[in-house]
Design a protein around this motif. Structure first.
Motif, PDB file in Angstrom:
ATOM      1  N   SER A 261       0.830  -1.208   0.000  1.00  0.00           N
ATOM      2  CA  SER A 261       0.000   0.000   0.000  1.00  0.00           C
ATOM      3  C   SER A 261       0.866   1.260   0.000  1.00  0.00           C
ATOM      4  CB  SER A 261      -0.899   0.025   1.235  1.00  0.00           C
ATOM      5  OG  SER A 261      -1.802  -1.050   1.233  1.00  0.00           O
ATOM      6  N   PHE A 262       0.435   2.258  -0.717  1.00  0.00           N
ATOM      7  CA  PHE A 262       1.007   3.606  -0.708  1.00  0.00           C
ATOM      8  C   PHE A 262       2.495   3.644  -1.057  1.00  0.00           C
ATOM      9  CE2 PHE A 262      -2.454   3.393   2.474  1.00  0.00           C
ATOM     10  CZ  PHE A 262      -3.398   4.116   1.763  1.00  0.00           C
TER      11      PHE A 262
ATOM     12  N   ALA B 282      -4.166  10.736   4.092  1.00  0.00           N
ATOM     13  CA  ALA B 282      -5.247  11.288   3.275  1.00  0.00           C
ATOM     14  C   ALA B 282      -6.295  10.229   2.953  1.00  0.00           C
ATOM     15  CB  ALA B 282      -4.670  11.862   1.980  1.00  0.00           C
ATOM     16  N   TYR B 283      -5.885   8.987   2.838  1.00  0.00           N
ATOM     17  CA  TYR B 283      -6.822   7.906   2.529  1.00  0.00           C
ATOM     18  C   TYR B 283      -7.715   7.584   3.718  1.00  0.00           C
ATOM     19  CZ  TYR B 283      -8.422   3.622   0.225  1.00  0.00           C
ATOM     20  OH  TYR B 283      -9.191   2.669  -0.386  1.00  0.00           O
ATOM     21  N   GLY B 284      -7.225   7.900   4.915  1.00  0.00           N
ATOM     22  CA  GLY B 284      -8.003   7.642   6.120  1.00  0.00           C
ATOM     23  C   GLY B 284      -7.777   6.279   6.732  1.00  0.00           C
ATOM     24  N   VAL B 285      -6.579   5.718   6.560  1.00  0.00           N
ATOM     25  CA  VAL B 285      -6.286   4.422   7.166  1.00  0.00           C
ATOM     26  C   VAL B 285      -6.322   4.541   8.689  1.00  0.00           C
ATOM     27  CG1 VAL B 285      -4.863   3.728   5.195  1.00  0.00           C
ATOM     28  CG2 VAL B 285      -3.782   4.793   7.181  1.00  0.00           C
TER      29      VAL B 285
ATOM     30  N   ASP C  15      -0.022   9.989   1.851  1.00  0.00           N
ATOM     31  CA  ASP C  15      -1.084   9.308   1.116  1.00  0.00           C
ATOM     32  C   ASP C  15      -1.914   8.428   2.047  1.00  0.00           C
ATOM     33  OD1 ASP C  15      -0.329  10.506  -1.233  1.00  0.00           O
ATOM     34  OD2 ASP C  15       0.781   8.780  -1.997  1.00  0.00           O
ATOM     35  N   ALA C  16      -1.249   7.765   2.987  1.00  0.00           N
ATOM     36  CA  ALA C  16      -1.970   6.925   3.940  1.00  0.00           C
ATOM     37  C   ALA C  16      -2.893   7.769   4.814  1.00  0.00           C
ATOM     38  CB  ALA C  16      -0.984   6.139   4.802  1.00  0.00           C
TER      39      ALA C  16
ATOM     40  N   ASP D 231      -2.176  14.182   9.640  1.00  0.00           N
ATOM     41  CA  ASP D 231      -1.772  14.520   8.283  1.00  0.00           C
ATOM     42  C   ASP D 231      -0.443  13.816   8.022  1.00  0.00           C
ATOM     43  OD1 ASP D 231       0.108  15.975   9.725  1.00  0.00           O
ATOM     44  OD2 ASP D 231      -0.687  17.933   9.144  1.00  0.00           O
TER      45      ASP D 231
END
Length: 226
Positions: free
Chosen positions: A116-117, A128-131, A125-126, A163
Motif C-alpha cells: 500500500s502507498f 489522506a486515505y483515512g487508514v 497518502d496513507a 496529516d
C-alpha cells in the motif's frame, strides 16, 4: 566478518544516524565505506562527516542523463569497497545496472505498509486515505519502485486528525528501530530470499521489549538492542 556498506542519502539523514549509532554501539557488524548523496546540501552529509565517514556528492543535475548519473553512482559505491547498499532517504530510482550489480544486497525503507502507498508520499497518502493503521517497511530493492521482498514491517495507529507530518513522525520513530535491525540481519548473513518472501534465520537472541512504545506491531520481532 564485518560487512562493508555504502549508504545513499538525499535529506536529513535521521535513518543514517540511527545506523551509525547502532554500528558504533556494536549492534551491527558493518562499517560504512561511504555516504553518497545526490544533493550537496543534504544534512546527512554533515552527520557522516561528524563521525569521520567518507562522503561523496553526485548532484544528479550535473549529469547529461540518467544513465550517466547511474554509472557514476555505481562507480562511487564500487570504488568505496561496499558489498551492500542501504538507501536512507535516497530520492532517486536506481537503474537496472546498479540493481544487477548489488542484487539482493540493497535495502530500502519506506514510510508505509507496502504494497500500500508506494512512492514518495507514503505517509501523507496513507493519512489522506483515512487508514487506521499505518507503518514502515524495510524491503530489498529490485527494478520496480517499492516492490522488492519485504524484510520487516512496523505497524502503528493512524488517527483521524493525522496529516502526513504527524503520521510520518509516528512512523519515523519505528523506522529508526526496524532499519538498523534489518541491516544487522543482513550483515549477519541471516536473510535469504525465496520468491517474494524473505526468510530470517533464527539466532536464539532475546527479543526487544516494546511495552514503552505504545500500540504497535513489529514483524518479525525486534531483537534486544533495537
Amino acid at each position: 566478518m564485518t560487512l562493508p556498506i555504502a549508504v545513499l542519502v538525499s535529506g536529513s539523514g535521521s535513518n543514517l544516524q540511527a545506523l551509525i549509532d547502532h554500528i558504533e554501539a556494536g549492534r551491527i557488524d558493518a562499517r560504512i565505506t561511504a555516504v553518497v548523496s545526490n544533493k550537496a546540501e543534504a544534512q546527512a552529509l554533515a552527520r557522516a562527516r561528524n563521525h569521520g565517514l567518507a562522503t561523496v556528492t553526485l548532484p544528479h543535475g550535473d549529469f547529461p542523463d540518467r544513465a550517466a548519473f547511474d554509472a557514476a553512482l555505481l562507480g562511487a559505491v564500487r570504488g568505496s569497497g561496499a558489498e551492500a547498499v542501504v538507501l536512507a532517504g535516497f530520492m532517486r530510482i536506481l537503474g537496472a545496472d546498479f540493481v544487477t550489480a548489488y542484487r539482493q544486497r540493497i535495502l530500502n525503507i519506506h514510510p508505509a505498509l507496502l504494497p500500500s502507498f508506494p512512492g514518495i508520499r507514503g505517509a501523507a497518502d496513507a493519512a489522506a486515505y483515512g487508514v487506521t493503521v499505518a507503518g514502515a517497511t524495510v524491503h530489498f530493492v529490485d527494478e520496480k519502485m517499492d516492490n522488492g521482498p519485504i524484510v520487516i514491517q512496523a505497524a502503528v495507529p493512524a488517527r483521524p486528525g493525522d496529516d502526513g507530518a504527524s503520521l510520518g513522525a509516528r512512523i519515523l520513530a519505528f523506522e529508526h528501530r526496524i532499519y538498523p535491525q534489518a541491516v544487522a540481519w543482513l550483515a549477519a548473513g541471516r536473510l535469504s530470499i525465496d520468491g517474494r518472501k524473505t526468510r530470517l534465520a533464527p539466532a536464539g537472541l532475546p527479543l526487544a521489549d516494546l511495552a514503552e512504545a505504545g500500540p504497535c506491531l513489529v514483524s518479525p520481532p525486534l531483537e534486544s538492542g533495537f
